[in-house]
Design a protein around this motif. Structure first.
Motif, mmCIF file in Angstrom:
data_model
loop_
_atom_site.group_PDB
_atom_site.id
_atom_site.type_symbol
_atom_site.label_atom_id
_atom_site.label_comp_id
_atom_site.label_asym_id
_atom_site.label_seq_id
_atom_site.Cartn_x
_atom_site.Cartn_y
_atom_site.Cartn_z
ATOM 1 N N ARG A 226 0.841 -1.196 0.000
ATOM 2 C CA ARG A 226 0.000 0.000 0.000
ATOM 3 C C ARG A 226 0.879 1.249 0.000
ATOM 4 N N SER A 227 0.265 2.359 -0.382
ATOM 5 C CA SER A 227 0.973 3.635 -0.365
ATOM 6 C C SER A 227 1.168 4.116 1.070
ATOM 7 N N LYS A 228 1.850 5.256 1.221
ATOM 8 C CA LYS A 228 2.060 5.819 2.560
ATOM 9 C C LYS A 228 0.733 6.168 3.234
ATOM 10 N N TRP A 229 -0.268 6.545 2.415
ATOM 11 C CA TRP A 229 -1.602 6.840 2.923
ATOM 12 C C TRP A 229 -2.491 5.588 2.944
ATOM 13 N N LEU A 230 -1.878 4.438 2.732
ATOM 14 C CA LEU A 230 -2.555 3.147 2.793
ATOM 15 C C LEU A 230 -3.602 2.960 1.697
ATOM 16 N N VAL A 231 -3.388 3.612 0.561
ATOM 17 C CA VAL A 231 -4.231 3.332 -0.607
ATOM 18 C C VAL A 231 -3.863 1.950 -1.145
ATOM 19 N N ARG A 232 -4.871 1.122 -1.348
ATOM 20 C CA ARG A 232 -4.647 -0.223 -1.883
ATOM 21 C C ARG A 232 -4.091 -0.133 -3.301
ATOM 22 N N ARG A 233 -3.087 -0.978 -3.593
ATOM 23 C CA ARG A 233 -2.471 -0.950 -4.922
ATOM 24 C C ARG A 233 -2.393 -2.357 -5.504
ATOM 25 N N GLU A 234 -2.644 -2.441 -6.787
ATOM 26 C CA GLU A 234 -2.506 -3.699 -7.517
ATOM 27 C C GLU A 234 -2.238 -3.374 -8.970
ATOM 28 N N THR A 235 -1.576 -4.295 -9.647
ATOM 29 C CA THR A 235 -1.393 -4.195 -11.083
ATOM 30 C C THR A 235 -1.254 -5.600 -11.635
ATOM 31 N N ARG A 236 -1.058 -5.697 -12.916
ATOM 32 C CA ARG A 236 -0.929 -7.014 -13.541
ATOM 33 C C ARG A 236 0.518 -7.500 -13.446
ATOM 34 N N ALA A 237 0.666 -8.784 -13.137
ATOM 35 C CA ALA A 237 1.994 -9.374 -13.006
ATOM 36 C C ALA A 237 1.906 -10.870 -13.236
ATOM 37 N N ASP A 238 3.000 -11.438 -13.734
ATOM 38 C CA ASP A 238 3.059 -12.882 -13.927
ATOM 39 C C ASP A 238 2.839 -13.592 -12.589
ATOM 40 N N PRO A 239 2.212 -14.770 -12.617
ATOM 41 C CA PRO A 239 2.004 -15.528 -11.376
ATOM 42 C C PRO A 239 3.324 -15.727 -10.622
ATOM 43 N N GLY A 240 3.288 -15.467 -9.316
ATOM 44 C CA GLY A 240 4.467 -15.629 -8.483
ATOM 45 C C GLY A 240 5.353 -14.407 -8.399
ATOM 46 N N TYR A 241 5.055 -13.379 -9.197
ATOM 47 C CA TYR A 241 5.877 -12.165 -9.197
ATOM 48 C C TYR A 241 5.144 -11.066 -8.425
ATOM 49 N N THR A 242 5.834 -10.369 -7.533
ATOM 50 C CA THR A 242 5.244 -9.277 -6.769
ATOM 51 C C THR A 242 5.769 -7.949 -7.288
ATOM 52 N N PRO A 243 4.906 -7.083 -7.801
ATOM 53 C CA PRO A 243 5.359 -5.759 -8.258
ATOM 54 C C PRO A 243 5.987 -4.973 -7.117
ATOM 55 N N LEU A 244 6.835 -4.011 -7.488
ATOM 56 C CA LEU A 244 7.585 -3.252 -6.499
ATOM 57 C C LEU A 244 7.642 -1.785 -6.910
ATOM 58 N N GLN A 245 7.334 -0.894 -5.987
ATOM 59 C CA GLN A 245 7.528 0.531 -6.233
ATOM 60 C C GLN A 245 9.017 0.838 -6.241
ATOM 61 N N VAL A 246 9.478 1.523 -7.297
ATOM 62 C CA VAL A 246 10.888 1.902 -7.372
ATOM 63 C C VAL A 246 11.086 3.404 -7.231
ATOM 64 N N ALA A 247 10.006 4.187 -7.356
ATOM 65 C CA ALA A 247 10.092 5.632 -7.134
ATOM 66 C C ALA A 247 8.731 6.138 -6.683
ATOM 67 N N ASP A 248 8.759 6.943 -5.639
ATOM 68 C CA ASP A 248 7.547 7.547 -5.091
ATOM 69 C C ASP A 248 7.294 8.849 -5.831
ATOM 70 N N MET A 249 6.156 8.949 -6.511
ATOM 71 C CA MET A 249 5.831 10.167 -7.238
ATOM 72 C C MET A 249 4.821 10.986 -6.434
ATOM 73 N N LEU A 250 3.542 10.700 -6.547
ATOM 74 C CA LEU A 250 2.508 11.448 -5.832
ATOM 75 C C LEU A 250 1.820 10.533 -4.832
ATOM 76 N N ASP A 251 1.733 10.985 -3.587
ATOM 77 C CA ASP A 251 1.093 10.187 -2.545
ATOM 78 C C ASP A 251 0.095 11.075 -1.808
#
Length: 304
Positions: A226-251
């Motif tokens: 989740r974001s710093k404000w605890l907004v739920r986040r999801e996106t598409r990813a291959d099974p078994g892969y967990t997406p990762l934030q690499v840069a914080d833009m707008l929160d």
């Protein structure tokens, strides 16, 4: 444009080294403006703005809600106050002249978006066509030249638009969007939303460098931190892969934009991701908070 309507044109970019990002949203009927909501949303053209946000060292924010007298349009030019967008037939030129928050200094310069191609895709986000997404150029080159030290860079860019005749929070409770450039100069785009009528939007598209578009059987929605404000986040990813934030833009309490790494069909990519909690945004408690970041200047006129 009908009452309660909106249109926005969106550009983003990530520098080649991944250290800097930019987003620019040009609004008629500014959907995130508390002033538009407080006005009763009767006249979209009386609430327009060009929102510019730079991320990374020396990042700035500007989003001034302006009145109808500050809006000027032609076939190839869109102006709001002292800033404007111009389509040359080959490039989108964005000339910026705004007051940036929090230091209140002038943010000036030009951003140039050069699409690899223009797509023909126009996608309804609801079955009744009341909200439409138009991804003009999912794969573009972007050149940033601003009056900030170190804010002259090039990278991968993106350009789209959204149009609608209802308030977002009236028709959607949550949505998430992402665009991820591929090694062959194409891009994957994912648009997922929960509609208040109980239906779900779930769209995956692959865009070629030539502007071709193909609907894909996207990998599953995958939650990540989740974001710093605890907004739920999801996106598409291959099974078994967990997406990762690499840069914080707008929160923000209801909205998060970030650079995210994911993997689709075996290819790892870093792109721009957004998550929007419209239940939170609908709360009247948020509007005074937003007014601090979105000042109103109704009296601006060309020639001032």
């Amino acid at each position: 444009m009908p009452p309660d309507g909106y249109a926005w044109w969106y550009v983003d970019g990530i520098s080649r080294d991944g250290e800097q990002q930019i987003s620019i949203i040009s609004f008629i009927g500014s959907v995130f403006s508390p002033w538009y909501r407080w006005s009763g949303r009767r006249n979209p053209e009386d609430h327009c703005c060009i929102n510019v946000a730079t991320y990374g060292r020396g990042g700035r924010w500007t989003m001034t809600d302006r009145g109808q007298a500050a809006l000027r349009q032609s076939r190839n030019t869109f102006e709001v106050g002292p800033s404007k967008l111009t389509w040359t037939g080959r490039q989108l030129l964005i000339d910026i002249d705004e007051v940036a928050w929090p230091r209140m200094h002038r943010l000036k310069g030009r951003v140039t978006v050069t699409p690899s191609a223009i797509t023909s895709v126009e996608l309804p986000l609801k079955q009744d066509g009341s909200h439409v997404w138009r991804p003009f150029a999912p794969s573009s080159e972007i050149e940033v030249d601003l009056n900030q030290p170190g804010w002259q860079w090039t990278g991968h860019g993106y350009f789209d638009a959204n149009f609608g005749i209802h308030a977002l929070e009236d028709d959607f409770s949550y949505w998430t969007w992402g665009r991820f450039p591929t090694a062959d100069n194409g891009a994957y785009c994912f648009y997922d939303a929960t509609v208040r009528d109980g239906s779900e939007l779930a769209v995956g598209l692959h865009f070629g460098a030539d502007g071709s578009a193909e609907v894909i059987d996207a990998p599953p929605r995958t939650r990540f931190a989740r974001s710093k404000w605890l907004v739920r986040r999801e996106t598409r990813a291959d099974p078994g892969y967990t997406p990762l934030q690499v840069a914080d833009m707008l929160d923000a309490p209801f909205y998060c934009r970030s650079a995210v790494r994911t993997q689709v069909f075996g290819e790892e990519m870093v792109g721009v991701h957004e998550a929007l909690d419209l239940d939170r945004f609908a709360s009247p408690l948020l509007k005074p908070m937003l007014a601090v970041r979105v000042p109103r200047r109704a009296g601006w006129r060309f020639g001032d």
